[in-house]
Design an enzyme around this catalytic site. Structure first.
Site, mmCIF file in Angstrom:
data_model
loop_
_atom_site.group_PDB
_atom_site.id
_atom_site.type_symbol
_atom_site.label_atom_id
_atom_site.label_comp_id
_atom_site.label_asym_id
_atom_site.label_seq_id
_atom_site.Cartn_x
_atom_site.Cartn_y
_atom_site.Cartn_z
ATOM 1 N N LYS A 192 16.486 -30.870 -38.262
ATOM 2 C CA LYS A 192 17.942 -31.083 -38.352
ATOM 3 C C LYS A 192 18.381 -31.646 -37.006
ATOM 4 O O LYS A 192 18.565 -30.915 -36.039
ATOM 5 C CB LYS A 192 18.641 -29.739 -38.625
ATOM 6 C CG LYS A 192 19.979 -29.835 -39.326
ATOM 7 C CD LYS A 192 21.087 -30.459 -38.555
ATOM 8 C CE LYS A 192 21.874 -29.650 -37.592
ATOM 9 N NZ LYS A 192 22.820 -30.534 -36.849
ATOM 10 N N GLY A 245 19.475 -26.095 -27.830
ATOM 11 C CA GLY A 245 20.915 -26.317 -27.843
ATOM 12 C C GLY A 245 21.605 -25.289 -26.984
ATOM 13 O O GLY A 245 20.993 -24.713 -26.069
ATOM 14 N N SER A 246 22.860 -25.033 -27.282
ATOM 15 C CA SER A 246 23.648 -24.155 -26.410
ATOM 16 C C SER A 246 23.329 -22.677 -26.649
ATOM 17 O O SER A 246 22.867 -22.290 -27.732
ATOM 18 C CB SER A 246 25.131 -24.404 -26.651
ATOM 19 O OG SER A 246 25.430 -24.132 -28.000
ATOM 20 N N THR A 247 23.626 -21.887 -25.665
ATOM 21 C CA THR A 247 23.362 -20.449 -25.756
ATOM 22 C C THR A 247 24.206 -19.811 -26.864
ATOM 23 O O THR A 247 23.727 -18.938 -27.592
ATOM 24 C CB THR A 247 23.632 -19.802 -24.381
ATOM 25 O OG1 THR A 247 22.627 -20.290 -23.480
ATOM 26 C CG2 THR A 247 23.571 -18.291 -24.434
ATOM 27 N N GLU A 268 15.586 -22.591 -27.113
ATOM 28 C CA GLU A 268 15.677 -23.191 -25.776
ATOM 29 C C GLU A 268 17.167 -23.445 -25.593
ATOM 30 O O GLU A 268 17.740 -24.271 -26.296
ATOM 31 C CB GLU A 268 14.936 -24.531 -25.722
ATOM 32 C CG GLU A 268 13.452 -24.454 -25.968
ATOM 33 C CD GLU A 268 12.677 -23.946 -24.771
ATOM 34 O OE1 GLU A 268 13.256 -23.804 -23.687
ATOM 35 O OE2 GLU A 268 11.481 -23.674 -24.944
ATOM 36 N N CYS A 303 19.634 -30.024 -19.783
ATOM 37 C CA CYS A 303 19.704 -28.562 -19.707
ATOM 38 C C CYS A 303 19.288 -28.054 -18.332
ATOM 39 O O CYS A 303 19.760 -27.028 -17.877
ATOM 40 C CB CYS A 303 18.839 -27.946 -20.790
ATOM 41 S SG CYS A 303 17.171 -28.594 -20.785
ATOM 42 N N GLU A 402 28.194 -23.754 -18.113
ATOM 43 C CA GLU A 402 27.469 -25.013 -18.281
ATOM 44 C C GLU A 402 28.455 -26.106 -18.692
ATOM 45 O O GLU A 402 29.124 -25.994 -19.711
ATOM 46 C CB GLU A 402 26.394 -24.856 -19.353
ATOM 47 C CG GLU A 402 25.536 -26.092 -19.458
ATOM 48 C CD GLU A 402 24.449 -25.971 -20.525
ATOM 49 O OE1 GLU A 402 24.757 -25.478 -21.621
ATOM 50 O OE2 GLU A 402 23.306 -26.374 -20.252
HETATM 51 P P1 NAD Z 1 24.800 -27.263 -29.663
HETATM 52 O O1 NAD Z 1 24.321 -25.862 -29.501
HETATM 53 O O2 NAD Z 1 26.225 -27.511 -29.859
HETATM 54 O O3 NAD Z 1 24.083 -27.938 -30.910
HETATM 55 C C1 NAD Z 1 22.673 -27.961 -31.018
HETATM 56 C C2 NAD Z 1 22.307 -28.086 -32.477
HETATM 57 O O4 NAD Z 1 22.741 -26.916 -33.157
HETATM 58 C C3 NAD Z 1 22.949 -29.274 -33.186
HETATM 59 O O5 NAD Z 1 22.018 -29.871 -34.058
HETATM 60 C C4 NAD Z 1 24.078 -28.612 -33.973
HETATM 61 O O6 NAD Z 1 24.434 -29.309 -35.137
HETATM 62 C C5 NAD Z 1 23.453 -27.273 -34.319
HETATM 63 N N1 NAD Z 1 24.406 -26.198 -34.636
HETATM 64 C C6 NAD Z 1 25.640 -26.012 -34.114
HETATM 65 N N2 NAD Z 1 26.206 -24.917 -34.674
HETATM 66 C C7 NAD Z 1 25.325 -24.415 -35.564
HETATM 67 C C8 NAD Z 1 25.323 -23.309 -36.461
HETATM 68 N N3 NAD Z 1 26.358 -22.490 -36.545
HETATM 69 N N4 NAD Z 1 24.235 -23.090 -37.219
HETATM 70 C C9 NAD Z 1 23.154 -23.894 -37.122
HETATM 71 N N5 NAD Z 1 23.097 -24.972 -36.317
HETATM 72 C C10 NAD Z 1 24.153 -25.225 -35.522
HETATM 73 O O7 NAD Z 1 24.210 -28.048 -28.408
HETATM 74 P P2 NAD Z 1 24.391 -29.584 -28.060
HETATM 75 O O8 NAD Z 1 25.785 -29.819 -27.630
HETATM 76 O O9 NAD Z 1 23.825 -30.418 -29.143
HETATM 77 O O10 NAD Z 1 23.401 -29.724 -26.808
HETATM 78 C C11 NAD Z 1 23.744 -29.288 -25.541
HETATM 79 C C12 NAD Z 1 23.149 -27.928 -25.276
HETATM 80 O O11 NAD Z 1 21.750 -27.968 -25.474
HETATM 81 C C13 NAD Z 1 23.351 -27.469 -23.862
HETATM 82 O O12 NAD Z 1 23.738 -26.132 -23.853
HETATM 83 C C14 NAD Z 1 21.977 -27.643 -23.239
HETATM 84 O O13 NAD Z 1 21.712 -26.834 -22.129
HETATM 85 C C15 NAD Z 1 21.103 -27.323 -24.383
HETATM 86 N N6 NAD Z 1 19.759 -27.861 -24.178
HETATM 87 C C16 NAD Z 1 18.765 -26.984 -23.843
HETATM 88 C C17 NAD Z 1 17.493 -27.449 -23.599
HETATM 89 C C18 NAD Z 1 16.366 -26.509 -23.264
HETATM 90 O O14 NAD Z 1 15.224 -26.901 -23.420
HETATM 91 N N7 NAD Z 1 16.626 -25.298 -22.818
HETATM 92 C C19 NAD Z 1 17.226 -28.820 -23.701
HETATM 93 C C20 NAD Z 1 18.267 -29.680 -24.035
HETATM 94 C C21 NAD Z 1 19.540 -29.178 -24.284
#
Ligand code: NAD
Length: 498
Positions: A192, A245-247, A268, A303, A402
């Protein structure tokens, strides 16, 4: 004549690009079951790129069934590791062969410079697949040290159906860090992608099929987090959910898992990494260039961005001046210009979020000494001049939350103990940098940093050979290296009476 070093070459290529925007389920491109789509525009100039399939529960059900059926049929899961390796290497080769097209899709989709997409993202993606594929026929299981009348086997086996939810900042690499080990291990996979960057994932699905990955084994479901993301995370027949994605979303996924089938959840998540510069750093000019790159590369949408720059007080003024100079080289430019170092912010909502932190920093009493303004290298685009805040204290929002954009907070410190305490005073623990010529301090300090990756006298080093992941609320488990296989396998103990 225009060539790939020219803006006009890439503009022409973008204008003639044909974009696939449907979901990929069971080996074919399909519309969403309910016919829903969402408009994907480019942050470069707001042009409409595609109407992308907006998947939901019904599409998730189809993809999970295709994945489960292919897994049970053994068309992939029961192929010898050496065969899976060969097919994955072919997949990586096809990604390299179609590198310019995939790179262009990412640049148009989320605004990163074409020079980075072609090098960092294409190489990073292909390399992740190649390294992992090469490893899979060299991993052995274990025999337990039993009495002579018993045989104890400790074996790894694929978990079954793996779903991955990934972000937009490195759309292909973040996906490859998941699908490469998942597929190498024999699982069937559902990707996804982020709704902000779905296009390269959709294109890669066709290449996976072309490489020989059987239908049903690699599926792609574009759509939103609260629809198809949630449907996958709550699905009763997904065995493992992997996430970058985000925490905040990572925490939600753990709840979904608990409310459904207790699927394994590996995350992650976010970061607020400290880059700590001592007065005895071996080369302050190099350290300043690296500090600027640590917050400006990929427009700060990384990140591991070194968003907190901790500087020893005795050099703070002179060193920060060097960082300001270095950041001037990161002025945003047209993402399709191969000479551009910093491109667009992913979309206008993220741009507003970054600008809101610039306002917050000023209100909190930090001093904005450079940048933080909108820029317009392309009309209607989402561009921000990198910002540097000085006189920051670690409890301010700009230093503790962040931002995920090019906003640097400079925090002075007096002693090593104080530097360590500030560096570790964060809910996150993804990465950290430390600059010193003192070998003992380098080791002492690194070992006490609460971070999954630590860089000494450099920032953001590493490759597929080293694991990547976070302490604390930066997540659990590790991507990359052989440790990544832990996410995609169950360990079984089998006792045989002889
Ligand atoms: P996000 O958490 O908003 O979204 C990430 C993914 O989760 C997207 O595909 C989104 O559609 C999905 N998502 C959102 N809400 C959801 C839900 N309720 N149920 C299931 N899926 C859901 O993050 P973003 O804005 O896409 O990316 C930025 C974040 O990613 C930052 O916090 C960054 O630090 C983190 N990140 C972490 C790493 C790592 O390896 N630790 C690497 C890259 C990015």
């Amino acid at each position: 004549m225009a060539n790939l070093h020219d803006l006009s070459f890439w503009q022409a290529k973008a204008a003639s690009l044909s974009i696939e925007s449907r979901a990929f389920i069971n080996g074919v491109y399909v519309d969403a079951v309910d016919g829903g789509t969402f408009e994907k525009t480019s942050p470069i100039d707001q042009r409409l790129l595609a109407k992308v399939a907006s998947c939901d529960q019904a599409d998730a059900n189809l993809a999970v069934k295709a994945a489960r059926d292919s897994f049970n049929a053994g068309v992939w899961s029961e192929r010898p590791p050496a065969v899976r390796k060969k097919i994955l290497l072919k997949f990586a080769g096809l990604i390299r062969e179609h590198g310019d097209e995939l790179a262009l899709l990412d640049t148009l989709d989320m605004g990163k410079p074409i020079g980075d997409s072609r090098t960092v993202d294409i190489n990073g993606t292909a390399r992740a697949i190649e390294w992992t594929a090469e490893a899979i026929d060299k991993i052995y299981d274990e025999v337990a040290p039993t009495a002579s009348n018993e045989l104890g086997l400790v074996t790894r086996q694929a978990v079954g159906v793996v779903a991955a939810i990934v972000p937009w900042n490195f759309p292909m690499i973040m996906a490859a860090w998941k699908f490469a080990p998942a597929l190498a291990m024999g699982n069937s996979f559902i990707l996804k992608p982020s709704e902000k960057s779905p296009l390269s994932a959709i294109r890669m699905a066709q290449l996976a099929l072309e490489a020989g990955i059987p239908k049903g084994v690699f599926n792609v479901l574009p759509g939103f987090g609260h629809t198809v993301g949630k449907a996958l995370a709550r699905h009763m027949d997904v065995d493992t959910l992997v996430f970058t994605g985000s925490t905040g979303v990572a925490k939600q996924l753990m709840i979904y898992s608990g409310e459904s089938n207790m699927k394994r959840v590996w995350t992650e998540a976010g970061g607020k990494s400290a880059n700590v510069v001592f007065a005895d750093a071996p080369n302050l000019d190099e350290a300043a260039e690296a500090a600027a790159g640590a917050i400006c590369f990929n427009a700060g949408e990384v990140c591991t961005a070194g968003s907190r720059l901790l500087v020893e007080e005795s050099i703070a003024e002179a060193f920060t001046a060097k960082v300001r100079q270095a950041m001037k080289k990161w002025t945003p430019g047209h993402p399709l210009d191969p000479t551009t170092k910093m491109g667009a912010i992913v979309d206008s909502s993220q741009m507003q979020r970054v600008l809101s932190y610039v306002d917050k920093g000023k209100l909190e009493g930090a001093t904005l000494t450079q940048g933080g303004n909108l820029q317009a290298p392309v009309e209607n685009g989402c561009f921000i001049e990198p910002a540097i805040f000085e006189n920051v204290s670690n409890d301010m929002a700009i230093a503790s939350e962040e931002i995920f954009g090019p906003v640097l907070s400079v925090i002075p410190f007096k002693t090593e103990e104080q530097a360590l305490s500030i560096a570790n005073d964060s809910i996150y623990g993804l990465a950290a940098g430390v600059w010193t010529s003192n070998l003992s301090r380098a080791h002492r300090f690194s070992s006490k940093l609460q971070a999954g990756s630590v860089w000494v006298n450099q920032y953001d080093g590493g490759d597929m050979t080293a694991p990547f992941g976070g302490f604390k609320q930066s997540g659990n488990g590790r991507d990359k290296s052989l440790h990544a296989f832990d996410k995609y396998s169950e360990i079984k103990a089998t006792w045989i009476k002889l």
